[in-house]
Design a protein around this motif. Structure first.
Motif, PDB file in Angstrom:
ATOM      1  N   TRP A 194      -0.949  10.651  -3.000  1.00  0.00           N
ATOM      2  CA  TRP A 194      -2.382  10.654  -3.276  1.00  0.00           C
ATOM      3  C   TRP A 194      -2.639  10.218  -4.710  1.00  0.00           C
ATOM      4  N   LEU A 195      -3.531   9.254  -4.869  1.00  0.00           N
ATOM      5  CA  LEU A 195      -4.047   8.880  -6.186  1.00  0.00           C
ATOM      6  C   LEU A 195      -5.412   9.532  -6.334  1.00  0.00           C
ATOM      7  N   PRO A 196      -5.551  10.527  -7.217  1.00  0.00           N
ATOM      8  CA  PRO A 196      -6.789  11.308  -7.262  1.00  0.00           C
ATOM      9  C   PRO A 196      -7.975  10.575  -7.873  1.00  0.00           C
TER      10      PRO A 196
ATOM     11  N   VAL B 229       0.871  -1.189   0.000  1.00  0.00           N
ATOM     12  CA  VAL B 229       0.000   0.000   0.000  1.00  0.00           C
ATOM     13  C   VAL B 229       0.899   1.229   0.000  1.00  0.00           C
ATOM     14  N   ALA B 230       0.932   1.934  -1.115  1.00  0.00           N
ATOM     15  CA  ALA B 230       1.828   3.084  -1.266  1.00  0.00           C
ATOM     16  C   ALA B 230       1.132   4.413  -1.038  1.00  0.00           C
TER      17      ALA B 230
ATOM     18  N   THR C 129       5.839  -0.058   0.124  1.00  0.00           N
ATOM     19  CA  THR C 129       5.009   0.726   1.025  1.00  0.00           C
ATOM     20  C   THR C 129       5.663   2.053   1.400  1.00  0.00           C
ATOM     21  N   ALA C 130       6.989   2.065   1.476  1.00  0.00           N
ATOM     22  CA  ALA C 130       7.713   3.283   1.857  1.00  0.00           C
ATOM     23  C   ALA C 130       8.052   4.164   0.661  1.00  0.00           C
TER      24      ALA C 130
ATOM     25  N   ARG D 225      -8.686   4.548   4.112  1.00  0.00           N
ATOM     26  CA  ARG D 225      -8.694   3.263   3.423  1.00  0.00           C
ATOM     27  C   ARG D 225      -7.482   3.181   2.502  1.00  0.00           C
ATOM     28  N   ASP D 226      -7.152   1.948   2.112  1.00  0.00           N
ATOM     29  CA  ASP D 226      -6.077   1.745   1.148  1.00  0.00           C
ATOM     30  C   ASP D 226      -6.521   2.272  -0.208  1.00  0.00           C
ATOM     31  N   ARG D 227      -5.553   2.762  -0.998  1.00  0.00           N
ATOM     32  CA  ARG D 227      -5.910   3.370  -2.271  1.00  0.00           C
ATOM     33  C   ARG D 227      -5.027   2.867  -3.416  1.00  0.00           C
ATOM     34  N   LEU D 228      -3.736   3.131  -3.343  1.00  0.00           N
ATOM     35  CA  LEU D 228      -2.823   2.781  -4.433  1.00  0.00           C
ATOM     36  C   LEU D 228      -1.854   1.711  -3.955  1.00  0.00           C
ATOM     37  N   TYR D 229      -1.727   0.658  -4.752  1.00  0.00           N
ATOM     38  CA  TYR D 229      -0.737  -0.395  -4.508  1.00  0.00           C
ATOM     39  C   TYR D 229       0.376  -0.262  -5.544  1.00  0.00           C
ATOM     40  N   LEU D 230       1.597  -0.499  -5.121  1.00  0.00           N
ATOM     41  CA  LEU D 230       2.760  -0.242  -5.983  1.00  0.00           C
ATOM     42  C   LEU D 230       3.819  -1.304  -5.729  1.00  0.00           C
TER      43      LEU D 230
END
Length: 410
Positions: free
Chosen positions: A405-407, A130-131, A366-367, A296-301
């Motif tokens: 932030w992922l808009p 989770v990024a 994550t970091a 909440r979780d949003r962007l995974y990387l």
């Protein structure tokens, strides 16, 4: 059944997408949304698995540009449209598609792979972390007001128009913002249409979406796209203002837009979703406990090429550290890497020097954008410090003044 993924052609699209619809509950998207995603997805990055001519596995990608700390935009494959038919679970189909997709991304020269997860428990085993997270809020107008608004809020002029008419001005605001915050997507051709997507069948009783522009000295400094749903209780009006997008290049413009949304007639609350976790509204609401804030979780990387990913971003302070990284799914990333750099740039190369920090690629993911600090991850037992002082220095260096932030989703 051939369990190996293969590419699809334009002729394969309809049955391939229908299989995806069924995997996600069988409720077909609107014609407008279906057409939009077909125009944005990279067909040459889509894969299918077939059993006697029937689609039993799907995998797709968007070609994206992701803003990373320091403002650079790195090539990222946006994994999407992933499904396995319920009749073909636990046969390794997803693993094969993910492996094929990441290997192809490496061949293309993508540095990162990103996704938004319908089921977040799935992707950790493929090295995704989770990024970036997001914030949701529901502001009850009867209990929450705005206080301590920034100077100049009253001087902002507001103008209501349609999303289509306002699109060029909104895109200019977005472009100015995209380089400021990690996790934002570069606006590539076609993606501007996402802001206009408003199928009548999916409004749930709400109005057609409108757009309000915030202007200062004749220049647009912000915008909000929103709809409202009036809900009468006997003779008393109420209902939510549903905010789709809210962006501004200055605090006063943002505050003026938020105040406008709270002041709309015949409504009693404002719903905002997918906001940055450090959104300014958290500083302005009169009672934060009544703002119904939810994370909440949003962007995974995950990095596709670890060296390129770490060298592609900038660092808050000078850093010189040897990272020992494990990456079972993309083993070409495993090993020891020396990262040196700072605010002006960075280099990350393989090394035989002793490890100073040890971590798995999922933890590094994550970091990477600064959402979680290496120090916090170490406190969870996920980062090992092999040289005293290495953790504190690297943790500060990986930080960023603004939360990633992922808009919007993809």
């Amino acid at each position: 059944m051939s369990s190996e993924p293969r590419g699809i052609t334009a002729a394969d699209w309809e049955p391939w997408y229908q299989a995806l619809d069924w995997a996600f509950g069988g409720i077909a998207e609107s014609t407008e949304e279906r057409r939009l995603w077909r125009g944005l997805v990279a067909l040459d990055r889509c894969l299918g698995i077939y059993d006697e001519g029937q689609v039993v596995g799907t995998y797709g990608e968007f070609a994206l540009g992701l803003t990373v700390p320091g403002g650079a935009v790195l090539e990222a494959g946006g994994v999407t449209m992933v499904s396995v038919a319920g009749t073909h679970r636990r046969r390794g189909l997803l693993r094969r598609m993910m492996a094929r997709g990441l290997a192809a991304a490496r061949e293309r020269g993508d540095v990162l792979s990103v996704l938004t997860a319908a089921e977040p428990g799935i992707y950790g085993r493929f090295g995704y972390g989770v990024a970036a997270r997001s914030l949701s809020a529901e502001l009850d107008k009867r209990q929450v007001g705005l206080v301590n608004l920034p100077p100049g809020t009253d001087e902002v002029r507001l103008r209501v128009t349609t999303p289509a008419e306002a699109l060029p001005a909104c895109e200019a605001v977005y472009a100015e913002l995209a380089g400021r915050r990690p996790g934002m997507l570069e606006r590539r051709p076609g993606w501007e249409r996402l802001g206009l997507l408003d199928p009548p069948a999916e409004r749930g009783g709400a109005s057609e979406r409108r757009c309000v522009l915030a202007e200062r000295d004749g220049r647009v400094v912000g915008y909000a796209r929103y709809a409202s749903r009036v809900e009468w209780r006997a003779t008393v009006p109420g209902g939510p203002v549903l905010v789709k997008d809210l962006d501004a290049t200055e605090p006063a413009g943002y505050a003026a837009l938020l105040r406008y949304l709270l002041d709309l007639d015949l409504t009693d609350r404002v719903r905002l979703a997918g906001r940055p976790v450090d959104d300014p509204l958290t500083q302005w609401v009169s009672d934060v406990r009544r703002a119904d804030l939810t994370l909440r979780d949003r962007l995974y990387l995950r990095p596709v090429e670890l060296g390129g990913a770490l060298a592609g971003r900038r660092y808050a302070t000078e850093v010189d550290v040897v990272l020992a990284v494990t990456d079972d799914f993309c083993p070409w990333n495993s090993g020891r890497w020396r990262l040196t750099g700072g605010p002006a740039g960075a280099v990350c190369e393989r090394t035989t020097d002793p490890a100073e920090l040890t971590l798995d690629v999922r933890v590094l993911s994550t970091a990477y954008l600064g959402d979680a600090t290496l120090g916090a991850l170490a406190a969870a037992g996920l980062v090992g410090e092999e040289r005293a002082g290495a953790l504190a220095a690297a943790s500060v260096a990986f930080g960023h003044p603004l939360a990633p932030w992922l808009p919007h989703g993809f």
